[in-house]
Design a protein around this motif. Structure first.
Motif, PDB file in Angstrom:
ATOM      1  N   ALA A  37       0.827  -1.209   0.000  1.00 19.45           N
ATOM      2  CA  ALA A  37       0.000   0.000   0.000  1.00 19.45           C
ATOM      3  C   ALA A  37       0.859   1.255   0.000  1.00 19.45           C
ATOM      4  O   ALA A  37       0.562   2.232  -0.704  1.00 19.45           O
ATOM      5  N   ALA A  38       1.933   1.249   0.795  1.00 19.37           N
ATOM      6  CA  ALA A  38       2.809   2.416   0.872  1.00 19.37           C
ATOM      7  C   ALA A  38       3.488   2.676  -0.467  1.00 19.37           C
ATOM      8  O   ALA A  38       3.619   3.827  -0.917  1.00 19.37           O
ATOM      9  N   TYR A  39       3.948   1.607  -1.137  1.00 13.26           N
ATOM     10  CA  TYR A  39       4.614   1.753  -2.438  1.00 13.26           C
ATOM     11  C   TYR A  39       3.647   2.312  -3.477  1.00 13.26           C
ATOM     12  O   TYR A  39       3.969   3.225  -4.235  1.00 13.26           O
ATOM     13  N   ILE A  40       2.446   1.744  -3.498  1.00 11.29           N
ATOM     14  CA  ILE A  40       1.443   2.185  -4.477  1.00 11.29           C
ATOM     15  C   ILE A  40       1.058   3.641  -4.227  1.00 11.29           C
ATOM     16  O   ILE A  40       0.938   4.443  -5.164  1.00 11.29           O
ATOM     17  N   GLU A  41       0.882   4.006  -2.973  1.00 12.45           N
ATOM     18  CA  GLU A  41       0.510   5.384  -2.660  1.00 12.45           C
ATOM     19  C   GLU A  41       1.580   6.363  -3.124  1.00 12.45           C
ATOM     20  O   GLU A  41       1.285   7.411  -3.708  1.00 12.45           O
ATOM     21  N   GLU A  42       2.836   6.019  -2.878  1.00 14.74           N
ATOM     22  CA  GLU A  42       3.928   6.917  -3.237  1.00 14.74           C
ATOM     23  C   GLU A  42       4.100   7.022  -4.749  1.00 14.74           C
ATOM     24  O   GLU A  42       4.317   8.108  -5.288  1.00 14.74           O
ATOM     25  N   LYS A  43       4.003   5.898  -5.465  1.00 12.88           N
ATOM     26  CA  LYS A  43       4.306   5.891  -6.906  1.00 12.88           C
ATOM     27  C   LYS A  43       3.136   6.336  -7.767  1.00 12.88           C
ATOM     28  O   LYS A  43       3.345   6.982  -8.798  1.00 12.88           O
ATOM     29  N   TRP A  44       1.906   6.031  -7.349  1.00  8.71           N
ATOM     30  CA  TRP A  44       0.769   6.323  -8.225  1.00  8.71           C
ATOM     31  C   TRP A  44      -0.230   7.317  -7.631  1.00  8.71           C
ATOM     32  O   TRP A  44      -0.450   8.364  -8.185  1.00  8.71           O
ATOM     33  N   TRP A  45      -0.810   6.991  -6.478  1.00  7.76           N
ATOM     34  CA  TRP A  45      -1.931   7.796  -6.018  1.00  7.76           C
ATOM     35  C   TRP A  45      -1.542   9.222  -5.631  1.00  7.76           C
ATOM     36  O   TRP A  45      -2.226  10.178  -5.974  1.00  7.76           O
ATOM     37  N   ARG A  46      -0.416   9.358  -4.941  1.00 12.54           N
ATOM     38  CA  ARG A  46      -0.020  10.691  -4.511  1.00 12.54           C
ATOM     39  C   ARG A  46       0.280  11.582  -5.710  1.00 12.54           C
ATOM     40  O   ARG A  46      -0.096  12.754  -5.755  1.00 12.54           O
ATOM     41  N   LYS A  47       0.959  11.034  -6.729  1.00  9.06           N
ATOM     42  CA  LYS A  47       1.271  11.814  -7.939  1.00  9.06           C
ATOM     43  C   LYS A  47      -0.004  12.170  -8.692  1.00  9.06           C
ATOM     44  O   LYS A  47      -0.137  13.231  -9.273  1.00  9.06           O
ATOM     45  N   LYS A  48      -0.978  11.265  -8.682  1.00 10.12           N
ATOM     46  CA  LYS A  48      -2.198  11.489  -9.431  1.00 10.12           C
ATOM     47  C   LYS A  48      -2.999  12.642  -8.851  1.00 10.12           C
ATOM     48  O   LYS A  48      -3.650  13.380  -9.579  1.00 10.12           O
ATOM     49  N   TYR A  49      -2.974  12.798  -7.536  1.00 19.23           N
ATOM     50  CA  TYR A  49      -3.849  13.792  -6.887  1.00 19.23           C
ATOM     51  C   TYR A  49      -3.087  15.031  -6.410  1.00 19.23           C
ATOM     52  O   TYR A  49      -3.640  15.856  -5.731  1.00 19.23           O
ATOM     53  N   GLN A  50      -1.800  15.125  -6.758  1.00 17.40           N
ATOM     54  CA  GLN A  50      -1.060  16.319  -6.377  1.00 17.40           C
ATOM     55  C   GLN A  50      -1.494  17.505  -7.222  1.00 17.40           C
ATOM     56  O   GLN A  50      -1.764  17.375  -8.395  1.00 17.40           O
TER      57      GLN A  50
END
Length: 444
Positions: free
Chosen positions: A431-444
């Motif tokens: 979950a931490a890897y996915i959040e850092e690589k995809w979700w956080r970048k998507k919603y920044q």
């Protein structure tokens, strides 16, 4: 002392005769001479602009009342743009500013109205498209005969005129004049100024130009384009600063083949270089693709290595990191041994089996199978290798569907770390890897 060069501004109209050949009819021929030719040059261009303004006015405002050619012969077009001037002395207001302008307008008007060509064109419509109804003005440099280099040299050099590319055949100029010759004449003019010591009054300009004549003469490509130092003119050289402005189809075909050859050569060199540098976060070597080879488990006990599964794990890890290349037919130490077809009839069957393998491990997501993972045969050091190119997934995480585990199939998440493809077991880490690589970048 008489200057060695002077200028002439001439308005001419090209008219087809009864035999279909083109005759030139001149209406204006004004000479400009000055002890400093650069002054005469400026006077000539000022006069040229006045003539061209009147020509454009007649062409645009009065329309094609006198126009001949396939689009106008026998047609009566309604509207004010197509009404001829009723009287030669009916000078448009914009040209009444000076006696010179009025006189010039009357010269041109008399030339247009007094020309018998329109009658001939109406009777010979099949030949009428060989004319320029309004003509154009040209600026001509005239050299002293003692400056001519050869018997066939001409004293007059046209250094400016209206030139438009023909829409149907870019190499044919609508005026019948070659742009290459225009540049050649401007080159000659500048050299004359330098050799004769005439002041150019900071009127020089540098122009990058692709020469069509050099191309058609078969000169090497590096000779086609060059920088030219010329005296400034109103001519727009922008369209001619691009390769193949003349629109030769063979040029495009040769150019395309050259790009393909260069790309193929670059790819081959790239493969060799990547393999030579060894395995990395974006490069992996495998001796086989489908079969098994001897191996050991984490306790050192013998355990066959499932090469298809290992390749799929690397593919998954590449997509979840930076992407990369997998070379089948290269040992772990980087030795190139060549790919084995592994009981496949030929390379096509091998590629089909690879497509089946992709669907086996990633069939739940066809987009990944067909667009993110591609395989092809390449030749490196005279040996055939199978190169699997993997693109990184920018949109979402990728999971491998592993059917070869005890207790039933499961989805697995791999990431690339150095030269290893690591399986993340812990849900929190995933979950931490996915959040850092995809979700956080998507919603920044």
């Amino acid at each position: 002392m008489e200057p060695k060069i002077h200028y002439v501004v001439r308005h001419a109209r090209y008219i087809a005769n009864e035999q279909g050949a083109t005759d030139v009819h001149v209406s204006v021929n004004r000479v400009f001479v000055h002890e400093q030719p650069i002054v005469a040059r400026k006077q000539a261009f000022d006069f040229y602009e006045k003539i061209q303004e009147m020509i454009d006015y007649r062409r645009l405002e009065l329309g094609d009342a006198e126009e001949t050619g396939n689009n106008a012969i026998g047609k009566k077009v309604e509207g004010p743009r197509n009404l001829p001037i009723e009287n030669n002395t009916d000078i448009p207001e914009m040209f009444r500013k000076s006696d010179e302008s009025q006189k010039l307008w009357q010269e041109l008007q008399s030339f247009y109205e007094g020309n018998p060509h329109r009658v001939w064109a109406l009777e010979n419509p099949e030949k009428a498209d060989k004319v320029t109804p309004y003509g154009d003005a040209v600026v001509i440099l005239v050299r002293d005969v003692n400056l001519l280099d050869a018997e066939d040299d001409e004293a007059e050099l046209t250094i400016h005129r209206t030139i438009k590319l023909d829409a149907n055949d870019p190499h044919i100029i609508s005026t019948g004049y070659d742009v290459d010759e225009l540049m050649l004449n401007l080159d000659t003019e500048y050299i004359l100024y330098q050799n004769l010591g005439y002041d150019t009054a900071d009127q020089s300009d540098k122009v990058y130009y692709w020469d069509s004549e050099r191309y058609y003469e078969g000169l090497p490509q590096e000779k086609w384009a060059d920088w030219h130092t010329i005296l400034k003119t109103p001519f727009d050289w922008t369209p001619y600063q691009k390769e193949n402005w003349w629109g030769d189809l063979e040029f495009f075909q040769n150019h395309e083949r050259k790009l393909i050859d260069e790309k193929v050569e670059m790819i081959f060199n790239q493969h060799e270089e990547l393999i030579k540098n060894g395995e990395s976060e974006t490069v992996e070597f495998k001796p086989l693709l489908f079969g098994t080879i001897p191996g050991k488990d984490k306790n050192g006990n013998p355990k066959p290595r499932n090469m298809g599964l290992e390749v799929a794990q690397v593919i998954c890890s590449f997509m979840n990191k930076y992407g990369g290349n997998i070379y089948i037919g290269v040992k772990d130490n980087g030795k190139i041994v060549g790919v084995e077809l592994e009981n496949k009839n030929n390379e096509d069957d091998y590629i089909k089996s690879f497509s089946t393998m992709k669907r086996y491990f990633f069939g739940n997501d066809p987009v990944l199978v067909y667009h993110y993972i591609k395989g092809r045969f390449v030749t490196v050091e005279d040996k055939r290798l199978f190169c699997i190119t993997v693109n990184k997934s920018d949109d979402e995480p990728v999971f491998l569907f592993n059917r070869n585990v005890v207790g039933g199939a499961r989805h697995e998440f791999y990431v690339r770390e150095g030269t290893s493809s690591l399986l993340l077991y812990d849900a929190k880490h995933i979950a931490a890897y996915i959040e850092e690589k995809w979700w956080r970048k998507k919603y920044q």
